[in-house]
Motif scaffolding. Sequence first.
Motif, PDB file in Angstrom:
ATOM      1  N   GLN A 107      32.958   6.923 -17.633  1.00 32.15           N
ATOM      2  CA  GLN A 107      31.640   7.049 -18.256  1.00 32.15           C
ATOM      3  C   GLN A 107      31.581   6.221 -19.536  1.00 32.15           C
ATOM      4  N   GLU A 108      30.436   5.568 -19.745  1.00 30.28           N
ATOM      5  CA  GLU A 108      30.337   4.596 -20.831  1.00 30.28           C
ATOM      6  C   GLU A 108      29.248   4.957 -21.837  1.00 30.28           C
ATOM      7  N   PHE A 109      29.546   4.651 -23.103  1.00 30.84           N
ATOM      8  CA  PHE A 109      28.545   4.795 -24.153  1.00 30.84           C
ATOM      9  C   PHE A 109      27.553   3.636 -24.059  1.00 30.84           C
ATOM     10  N   LEU A 110      26.285   3.929 -24.316  1.00 31.73           N
ATOM     11  CA  LEU A 110      25.300   2.857 -24.423  1.00 31.73           C
ATOM     12  C   LEU A 110      25.531   2.085 -25.717  1.00 31.73           C
ATOM     13  N   MET A 115      24.649   7.842 -24.241  1.00 31.57           N
ATOM     14  CA  MET A 115      25.333   7.411 -23.029  1.00 31.57           C
ATOM     15  C   MET A 115      24.434   6.495 -22.196  1.00 31.57           C
ATOM     16  N   LYS A 116      25.053   5.695 -21.338  1.00 37.00           N
ATOM     17  CA  LYS A 116      24.274   4.856 -20.432  1.00 37.00           C
ATOM     18  C   LYS A 116      23.475   5.740 -19.475  1.00 37.00           C
ATOM     19  N   PRO A 117      22.277   5.285 -19.081  1.00 37.49           N
ATOM     20  CA  PRO A 117      21.393   6.130 -18.262  1.00 37.49           C
ATOM     21  C   PRO A 117      21.995   6.583 -16.937  1.00 37.49           C
ATOM     22  N   ASP A 118      22.932   5.806 -16.371  1.00 38.38           N
ATOM     23  CA  ASP A 118      23.500   6.178 -15.072  1.00 38.38           C
ATOM     24  C   ASP A 118      24.766   7.024 -15.196  1.00 38.38           C
ATOM     25  N   THR A 164      16.867  10.559 -22.826  1.00 39.64           N
ATOM     26  CA  THR A 164      18.067   9.928 -23.377  1.00 39.64           C
ATOM     27  C   THR A 164      19.242  10.882 -23.210  1.00 39.64           C
ATOM     28  N   LYS A 165      20.328  10.388 -22.619  1.00 37.33           N
ATOM     29  CA  LYS A 165      21.520  11.200 -22.403  1.00 37.33           C
ATOM     30  C   LYS A 165      22.445  11.093 -23.615  1.00 37.33           C
ATOM     31  N   PRO A 168      17.448  -1.654 -24.396  1.00 36.93           N
ATOM     32  CA  PRO A 168      17.662  -0.239 -24.070  1.00 36.93           C
ATOM     33  C   PRO A 168      16.820   0.661 -24.965  1.00 36.93           C
ATOM     34  N   LEU A 169      16.319   1.743 -24.380  1.00 38.01           N
ATOM     35  CA  LEU A 169      15.493   2.685 -25.120  1.00 38.01           C
ATOM     36  C   LEU A 169      16.300   3.921 -25.497  1.00 38.01           C
ATOM     37  N   VAL A 170      16.091   4.392 -26.709  1.00 41.87           N
ATOM     38  CA  VAL A 170      16.681   5.638 -27.189  1.00 41.87           C
ATOM     39  C   VAL A 170      15.529   6.520 -27.661  1.00 41.87           C
TER      40      VAL A 170
END
Length: 271
Positions: free
Chosen positions: A197-200, A153-156, A129-130, A5-7
């Motif tokens: 909603q989920e945290f990355l 947060m996850k991108p979706d 990045t959200k 995953p990219l931040v």
Amino acid sequence: MINQPLVFGHPVHQYTTVREFPIMNTFLQLGVEVFESQQAFEGGERALWQTSTSVMSVFKRGAPFMVIRNSGSRDAGHMTNNNEVTVHFRVILSHVLAYVLQFAAPTPPVVVMNNNSSRPTADFEYRNTKLRVVGVTGTTSTFGNGLLKVFVMKPDTAMLSDGVVLRLKNKPEVHNRMLLVVESQDRGLIQAEMRAQEFLVHHPIATFREEETKVLGRILRSGTMRVFGREVLGEAEFVLVCVLLVLREQEGRKNRGYGRPREMEGPGQHK
């Protein structure tokens, strides 16, 4: 690593350096100074940044909510080329507020969208990045909160900041599903949406913790910002610091008994 995953455009595993920025102010002073470390403050080094706020922003249309300035420290250049960041306040809908942070090019502007519903949060996006800030209080709250956490947060994830476009006069234009959910004021729907909603990453990438520790004479260490970053200080850390400073001020104004700021006035608008 495959599919890492990219931040902010970099693999998340590169964010291994933790930096703590103490926030100092003098008694009854509205603005604060941010130092690179406690050691830098004790060693007599200049602050990295200074903020200025005015109680007039509560009453005067068009007054900035806050201005964040590079104090001239040689170390400030490691993080940003911005000499001044201007922050304005916007009302989007009755339960949705926004702060518009205007940076110098090439740093893009950042719009922080405040969800003032039954489960307040603040959403923003930077470099694809959200991010979500947990700990902010709603407009009906009498007292502010002294602990703020920023999560990736996850991108979706559906966010209030999805698809925000800055038009002329710095007015955010917003059309997304979360806006409708928040404005519905359906407590069950809002709670269900937030739970889905989920945290990355389940550890905050940045935090602010309020404290009232007397340091030297009239100087107070009023809080600490803790930021995860890469090995070299960069623009992303500066943006996170700025967002935390803005929301810290929002929460602090409640404790000082000030009302919320007036909506900014753009060119061509009149009182």
